[in-house]
Design a protein around this motif. Sequence first.
Motif, PDB file in Angstrom:
ATOM      1  N   GLU A 249       1.229   3.901  -2.743  1.00 15.30           N
ATOM      2  CA  GLU A 249       0.975   5.316  -2.113  1.00 15.30           C
ATOM      3  C   GLU A 249       2.182   6.337  -2.696  1.00 15.30           C
ATOM      4  O   GLU A 249       1.932   7.463  -3.170  1.00 15.30           O
ATOM      5  CB  GLU A 249       0.664   5.496  -0.679  1.00 15.30           C
ATOM      6  CG  GLU A 249      -0.503   4.952   0.010  1.00 15.30           C
ATOM      7  CD  GLU A 249      -1.428   6.183  -0.136  1.00 15.30           C
ATOM      8  OE1 GLU A 249      -1.349   7.152   0.232  1.00 15.30           O
ATOM      9  OE2 GLU A 249      -2.477   5.935  -0.917  1.00 15.30           O
TER      10      GLU A 249
ATOM     11  N   THR B 166       1.015  -1.276  -0.177  1.00 16.88           N
ATOM     12  CA  THR B 166       0.066  -0.105   0.147  1.00 16.88           C
ATOM     13  C   THR B 166       0.745   1.366  -0.004  1.00 16.88           C
ATOM     14  O   THR B 166       0.572   2.113  -0.703  1.00 16.88           O
ATOM     15  CB  THR B 166      -0.834   0.068   1.230  1.00 16.88           C
ATOM     16  OG1 THR B 166      -1.460  -1.293   1.417  1.00 16.88           O
ATOM     17  CG2 THR B 166      -2.111   0.885   1.107  1.00 16.88           C
ATOM     18  N   GLU B 167       2.089   1.037   0.802  1.00 15.01           N
ATOM     19  CA  GLU B 167       2.699   2.337   1.061  1.00 15.01           C
ATOM     20  C   GLU B 167       3.543   2.602  -0.241  1.00 15.01           C
ATOM     21  O   GLU B 167       3.643   3.738  -0.616  1.00 15.01           O
ATOM     22  CB  GLU B 167       3.883   2.011   2.260  1.00 15.01           C
ATOM     23  CG  GLU B 167       3.312   2.496   3.472  1.00 15.01           C
ATOM     24  CD  GLU B 167       4.262   2.270   4.480  1.00 15.01           C
ATOM     25  OE1 GLU B 167       5.518   2.247   4.453  1.00 15.01           O
ATOM     26  OE2 GLU B 167       3.930   2.255   5.482  1.00 15.01           O
TER      27      GLU B 167
ATOM     28  N   ARG C  63       2.135   6.803  -6.138  1.00 18.31           N
ATOM     29  CA  ARG C  63       1.052   7.915  -6.185  1.00 18.31           C
ATOM     30  C   ARG C  63       1.340   9.231  -6.250  1.00 18.31           C
ATOM     31  O   ARG C  63       1.312  10.127  -7.154  1.00 18.31           O
ATOM     32  CB  ARG C  63      -0.374   7.491  -5.772  1.00 18.31           C
ATOM     33  CG  ARG C  63      -1.694   8.017  -6.302  1.00 18.31           C
ATOM     34  CD  ARG C  63      -2.675   7.540  -5.407  1.00 18.31           C
ATOM     35  NE  ARG C  63      -2.759   7.688  -3.949  1.00 18.31           N
ATOM     36  CZ  ARG C  63      -2.796   8.851  -3.419  1.00 18.31           C
ATOM     37  NH1 ARG C  63      -3.364  10.154  -4.075  1.00 18.31           N
ATOM     38  NH2 ARG C  63      -2.706   9.032  -2.096  1.00 18.31           N
TER      39      ARG C  63
END
Length: 620
Positions: free
Chosen positions: A370, A366-367, A373
């Motif tokens: 993230e 996820t990180e 992104r």
Amino acid sequence: MALVVLLAAPLLLWQTAHWSRFLALTAINDGSRQTLILVVENLRGELARFRSLPHLIAIDPAFKRLLKGVITAEDVQSANLSLERTNRIAGALDIYIMNRSGLTLAASNWASDRPFIGRNFSYRPYFQDAMQGRLGRYFAIGTTSRERGYYFAYPIRDGPDILGALAVKVQVGHLERTWRGHGHEIIVTDGDGVIFLSSHPEWRFRTLTQLTEQTLSRIAAERKYAGAELLPLSIEACKTGLVPDDILRIRKVPISVSDPPDGPIQRTSLGSQARDYLTLSEEMFDAGWRVTILARTDSVGRQVTSAMLVVGFVIASVLLIAAYAVERRRRVQERIALQAQAQTMLEQRVQERTYDLEQTNVQLRTEVSERKRAERELRQAQEELVQASKLAALGEVSAGISHELNQPLAAIRSYADNARAFLDRDREDAARSNLAGISQLTERMAHIIRHLRTYARKDAVAARPTPLLAALREALSLLEHRFVEHDIEVVEDLPKDDVMVVGGDVRLQQVFVNLMTNSIDAMASGDRRVLGIAVRAEKEAVVVTLKDSGPGIGTDDPARVFDPFFTTKEVGEGLGLGLSITYGIVKQFGGAIEAANDPAGGAVFTVRLVPARSLEEETV
Ligand code: ADP
């Protein structure tokens, strides 16, 4: 299993005791039977040897003569000698002849200290039997000799008349010595239960039961036991239930001869000497005797104890082995349970750890996404900001340009007006001079407009060799009106020839425009306003330094000025984006930018750019 053995243990021990006792008693009984047969046969043989002897001797006519006629000393002596000889040959104790009244006339022991001659034995049953024509048999202690003997008596006949009796006394006491065996006693009792032969001397002339007064007086009358007291032995009979019925276990108390003859026998006082015997008897009907073997049972107890010890040991061993097996199984089960528990714990921990790792993995993923992104957004924002910044700069430049263009426009208008007036007055030279001024001014305006063109497009092309000094001058030119407005002195320390660096025209100009704008803003309110610009070509880099005389960077960490939105300016005056865009552009060129305060005052910005030579080398 162990429990069954434990519960069955008393029963097993009891059974062991019972059977070992039975076997031991049976063995003793069998032994006794053998001994008994031998003893009885021996006794019978002994008696049989002499049974016919009186009859044989009695038929001697010499003895008949002795009893019939007048007794002469010669006849008596001759009979004595004959009897003595016969006695010696036959091996009997004594042989003697009695007349009708029981008086002894002749005897083999005529020459002994206490000869029978002259003694009357009419009271003896054997005499009486013989006188009635039968073979007399009798056991008694000799009244004269005090010796135990068995008597056979036979009538001496003269036709149908019985003249007297001939008696043979046989020794029986010597048999006792041969009976002394190990582990048993042998007794011979008469019809009254009096022990007259015994391998145990102290029992001699004791009785098995208490004799009645009548019996005692009869025995006394016969002088059978020569006045012996005939006390009963203390006997306690008990059935074993293990051996045949005719075998009794008798508890017997030996009584010493020195016991008071008249006192009752105290079993308790001699209790410790009591001994158990297993008895086995046989009747000798012709002699009227009963032969009994008393076998000691001491070994029975020992055998029972040994058997019980062995069985007890076996039971204990089985119990111990069972206990060991149970304990071992319990330990094994415990270990298995522990292992299973440890396994479960391990699996649980592995699961937990796996779950944690998965979670961390998910989190990391996820990180990462993230971050990607954010990077994407940042890059986009940067690009947008670069564009926005360009637009802002364009605005500023436009303001400057409009200011710059207004002046020449006003001058052009005055030149045109003046030229027309000079032409009206035919002053052509003056008019030409004005038109030349107009031409100069339009040239300058064209120069300004060229700048506008460069800002009008987005510079997204890759870094390329760019003339550094040209870019610097372009920036100075764009901001010239502001330097003039704030009365700022620009001190240049530049190389003679232009230096090619890795960059892009517009973006490199923008870098310098941003840095110079900040310096102008910083120095605006100060007394001294000097901007020093220096370019130094080093081996690996081209270093551009911009040093102003402003108040310096107002933060402990000068590098923070490159953070986006870091600003010390009033709201509406600055966004805090200029330096971050500048930083990004320099990075794009593969260079670096640093901010610092000069110890003498003012801020110093150092831009390191990659010489274009390196780029060429790379591309080559
Ligand atoms: P902005 O000019 O909009 O504030 P910048 O990123 O261009 O944004 O500048 C950030 C800040 O850095 C300024 O607000 C100022 O505090 C500081 N700074 C930049 N250049 C100078 C300078 N030459 N002297 C002093 N401070 C400066």
